[in-house]
Design a protein around this motif. Structure first.
Motif, PDB file in Angstrom:
ATOM      1  N   ILE A   1     -96.026  28.790 -76.229  1.00 19.09           N
ATOM      2  CA  ILE A   1     -96.963  29.057 -75.129  1.00 19.09           C
ATOM      3  C   ILE A   1     -97.998  27.943 -75.144  1.00 19.09           C
ATOM      4  CG2 ILE A   1     -98.556  30.689 -74.054  1.00 19.09           C
ATOM      5  CD1 ILE A   1     -95.852  31.943 -74.338  1.00 19.09           C
ATOM      6  N   GLY A   2     -97.841  26.972 -74.271  1.00 23.16           N
ATOM      7  CA  GLY A   2     -98.789  25.857 -74.197  1.00 23.16           C
ATOM      8  C   GLY A   2     -99.769  26.059 -73.058  1.00 23.16           C
TER       9      GLY A   2
ATOM     10  N   ARG B   1     -95.120  41.420 -83.868  1.00 24.04           N
ATOM     11  CA  ARG B   1     -95.546  40.219 -84.603  1.00 24.04           C
ATOM     12  C   ARG B   1     -94.443  39.737 -85.545  1.00 24.04           C
ATOM     13  NH1 ARG B   1     -98.887  39.006 -81.033  1.00 24.04           N
ATOM     14  NH2 ARG B   1    -100.916  40.020 -80.990  1.00 24.04           N
ATOM     15  N   GLY B   2     -93.739  40.676 -86.153  1.00 24.31           N
ATOM     16  CA  GLY B   2     -92.638  40.296 -87.024  1.00 24.31           C
ATOM     17  C   GLY B   2     -91.496  39.645 -86.257  1.00 24.31           C
ATOM     18  N   MET B   3     -91.191  40.222 -85.113  1.00 29.98           N
ATOM     19  CA  MET B   3     -90.104  39.695 -84.292  1.00 29.98           C
ATOM     20  C   MET B   3     -90.441  38.312 -83.745  1.00 29.98           C
ATOM     21  SD  MET B   3     -88.517  41.509 -80.892  1.00 29.98           S
ATOM     22  CE  MET B   3     -88.340  43.037 -81.795  1.00 29.98           C
ATOM     23  N   SER B   4     -91.697  38.115 -83.333  1.00 30.92           N
ATOM     24  CA  SER B   4     -92.124  36.860 -82.710  1.00 30.92           C
ATOM     25  C   SER B   4     -92.932  35.999 -83.676  1.00 30.92           C
ATOM     26  CB  SER B   4     -92.930  37.157 -81.444  1.00 30.92           C
ATOM     27  OG  SER B   4     -94.084  37.934 -81.761  1.00 30.92           O
ATOM     28  N   GLN B   5     -92.589  36.072 -84.949  1.00 30.40           N
ATOM     29  CA  GLN B   5     -93.314  35.342 -85.990  1.00 30.40           C
ATOM     30  C   GLN B   5     -93.430  33.850 -85.683  1.00 30.40           C
ATOM     31  OE1 GLN B   5     -91.508  35.776 -89.842  1.00 30.40           O
ATOM     32  NE2 GLN B   5     -92.498  33.954 -90.689  1.00 30.40           N
ATOM     33  N   TYR B   6     -92.352  33.268 -85.196  1.00 31.62           N
ATOM     34  CA  TYR B   6     -92.371  31.833 -84.899  1.00 31.62           C
ATOM     35  C   TYR B   6     -92.732  31.622 -83.431  1.00 31.62           C
ATOM     36  CZ  TYR B   6     -90.431  31.206 -89.517  1.00 31.62           C
ATOM     37  OH  TYR B   6     -90.252  31.212 -90.879  1.00 31.62           O
ATOM     38  N   THR B   7     -94.002  31.891 -83.146  1.00 34.00           N
ATOM     39  CA  THR B   7     -94.582  31.637 -81.833  1.00 34.00           C
ATOM     40  C   THR B   7     -95.661  30.577 -81.999  1.00 34.00           C
ATOM     41  OG1 THR B   7     -94.152  33.871 -80.991  1.00 34.00           O
ATOM     42  CG2 THR B   7     -95.896  32.609 -79.910  1.00 34.00           C
ATOM     43  N   PHE B   8     -95.518  29.493 -81.263  1.00 34.74           N
ATOM     44  CA  PHE B   8     -96.469  28.393 -81.350  1.00 34.74           C
ATOM     45  C   PHE B   8     -97.231  28.343 -80.033  1.00 34.74           C
ATOM     46  CE2 PHE B   8     -92.983  27.626 -84.169  1.00 34.74           C
ATOM     47  CZ  PHE B   8     -93.608  27.216 -85.347  1.00 34.74           C
ATOM     48  N   LYS B   9     -98.524  28.633 -80.116  1.00 34.40           N
ATOM     49  CA  LYS B   9     -99.318  28.705 -78.895  1.00 34.40           C
ATOM     50  C   LYS B   9    -100.621  27.950 -79.076  1.00 34.40           C
ATOM     51  CE  LYS B   9    -100.756  33.382 -80.307  1.00 34.40           C
ATOM     52  NZ  LYS B   9    -100.762  34.799 -79.916  1.00 34.40           N
ATOM     53  N   GLY B  10    -101.114  27.418 -77.962  1.00 33.64           N
ATOM     54  CA  GLY B  10    -102.361  26.682 -78.007  1.00 33.64           C
ATOM     55  C   GLY B  10    -102.315  25.459 -77.111  1.00 33.64           C
ATOM     56  N   ASP B  11    -103.306  24.586 -77.296  1.00 37.37           N
ATOM     57  CA  ASP B  11    -103.322  23.345 -76.531  1.00 37.37           C
ATOM     58  C   ASP B  11    -102.405  22.321 -77.190  1.00 37.37           C
ATOM     59  OD1 ASP B  11    -104.727  22.428 -78.766  1.00 37.37           O
ATOM     60  OD2 ASP B  11    -106.676  22.468 -77.759  1.00 37.37           O
ATOM     61  N   GLU B  12    -102.353  21.134 -76.622  1.00 39.41           N
ATOM     62  CA  GLU B  12    -101.424  20.110 -77.113  1.00 39.41           C
ATOM     63  C   GLU B  12    -101.649  19.785 -78.583  1.00 39.41           C
ATOM     64  OE1 GLU B  12    -100.861  15.336 -76.665  1.00 39.41           O
ATOM     65  OE2 GLU B  12    -101.460  16.443 -74.861  1.00 39.41           O
ATOM     66  N   GLU B  13    -102.887  19.640 -78.980  1.00 42.06           N
ATOM     67  CA  GLU B  13    -103.176  19.290 -80.366  1.00 42.06           C
ATOM     68  C   GLU B  13    -102.752  20.409 -81.321  1.00 42.06           C
ATOM     69  OE1 GLU B  13    -106.921  17.832 -83.205  1.00 42.06           O
ATOM     70  OE2 GLU B  13    -107.257  18.349 -81.107  1.00 42.06           O
ATOM     71  N   THR B  14    -103.065  21.644 -80.968  1.00 40.33           N
ATOM     72  CA  THR B  14    -102.731  22.779 -81.829  1.00 40.33           C
ATOM     73  C   THR B  14    -101.226  22.923 -81.981  1.00 40.33           C
ATOM     74  OG1 THR B  14    -104.750  23.934 -81.162  1.00 40.33           O
ATOM     75  CG2 THR B  14    -103.008  25.267 -82.146  1.00 40.33           C
TER      76      THR B  14
END
Length: 347
Positions: free
Chosen positions: A229-230, A279-292
């Protein structure tokens, strides 16, 4: 359209979610628009999943959707993430993908999974047998490979079109058994960490340790599917991610709600137990701005020596979804891992 030299490969998996307030036709139109958008951004692949008996996802006729995307794009690799092989006979899959490869040479990928992608009643309706066809998955993969080989290696039953097309095959999975199979067959391995992350590290270790070079691949090639989620700010990404939270809450509850707009907060929307399950199911969720995203996803890729990332993105607003893919591509270009993967960059 060529990929930038030494760029880290980023791809998309689209489940074609139907949005609340929208129609199935809207979802299919949005699928094409997103594919065209990520092609311009130099994403490597655009894959489509196979799901059945759910009004929330419009990806049941996967080969037809792949054909639609191929017809409306020019260079991006398009394929299945995946075709759930227990639902189909290998010959039919070979004919369908042989036809697609003939129409669009060099652009097709065939990802294969052993799960039915649905409930068992629907799985029975698809193959019209009570036999547990998932157990035949290894034999079905071999049979399918054979249908795609040159004419002189064929048996009496042949796939036309299909013979000699050599459509590249990828093994999908979320367990150590799928890792063992991909290693034994010497095929690229795609792990579904976006919804079943528990065995990720163990599966990748098994795949690499047991990998046997084949005519298809000389060394292991690891692709991992994660949620991304960017947004232009971390705060905005947190809000956008509530659509994904509600989507996965559907799975936990067994409900059939369409993809919902984002909320200011998920407080009061779920119980503590439900939140922990999501949260367990979606553990590998990367969200934030470009740097994060660049820092967190880059560390994840480097730590697990991943060769390619496939992103799933449940964002309600399609313009914000497009922006998310722009941010992800910019973040990926920041990864300092390209030298580790240059030997495999042609997969």
């Amino acid at each position: 359209m060529s990929h930038p030299v030494n760029s880290f490969p980023i791809s998309i998996l689209d489940l074609v979610p139907v949005r609340e307030g929208g129609t199935t036709k809207d979802a299919l139109d949005e699928m094409v628009t997103i594919a065209q958008h990520v092609e311009k951004l130099c994403y490597r692949r655009f894959w489509l999943s196979e799901h059945h008996n759910t009004a929330t996802l419009a990806s049941s006729a996967t080969a037809i959707l792949i054909s639609k995307v191929l017809e409306n794009t020019e260079s991006i690799q398009v394929g299945s993430g995946g075709i759930m092989l227990p639902n189909h006979t290998p010959l039919v899959v070979a004919e369908q993908f042989g036809t697609l490869e003939t129409l669009h040479p060099g652009r097709l990928n065939l990802g294969l999974g052993r799960a039915p992608g649905t409930d068992m009643q629907t799985a029975h309706a698809l193959r019209r047998t009570t036999q547990e066809t998932a157990f035949a998955f290894p034999q079905d993969v071999v049979e399918l490979q054979n249908y795609l080989k040159p004419f002189e290696e064929q048996g009496p039953v042949r796939a036309h079109p299909g013979v000699g097309t050599a459509v590249p095959i990828y093994i999908l999975g979320s367990s150590t058994s799928s890792a063992q199979l991909a290693a034994r067959f010497g095929l690229p391995y795609v792990f579904a960490a976006h919804f079943a992350p528990q065995q990720l590290e163990q599966a990748l270790q098994i795949y690499r340790n047991q990998f046997e070079p084949s005519e298809y691949l000389t060394e292991p090639y690891v692709m991992v599917c994660v949620n991304v989620i960017g947004a232009d700010s971390n705060e905005q990404a947190e809000i956008l991610s509530t659509s994904a939270d509600q989507f996965y809450l559907n799975v936990v509850r067994g409900s059939k709600n369409l993809l919902k707009p984002p909320l200011d907060t998920m407080d009061g929307q779920w119980s503590y137990r439900e939140e922990m399950m999501v949260r367990g199911m979606s553990q590998y969720t990367f969200k934030g701005d470009e740097e994060t995203i660049g820092e967190r996803l880059g560390a994840f890729v480097a730590d697990l020596q991943i060769d390619e990332v496939i992103a799933v993105s449940y964002i309600y607003d399609q313009e914000k979804r497009k922006r998310s893919f722009e941010i992800l591509k910019q973040a990926a270009d920041r990864f300092n891992v390209t030298q580790q993967h240059s030997a495999s960059s042609s997969i």
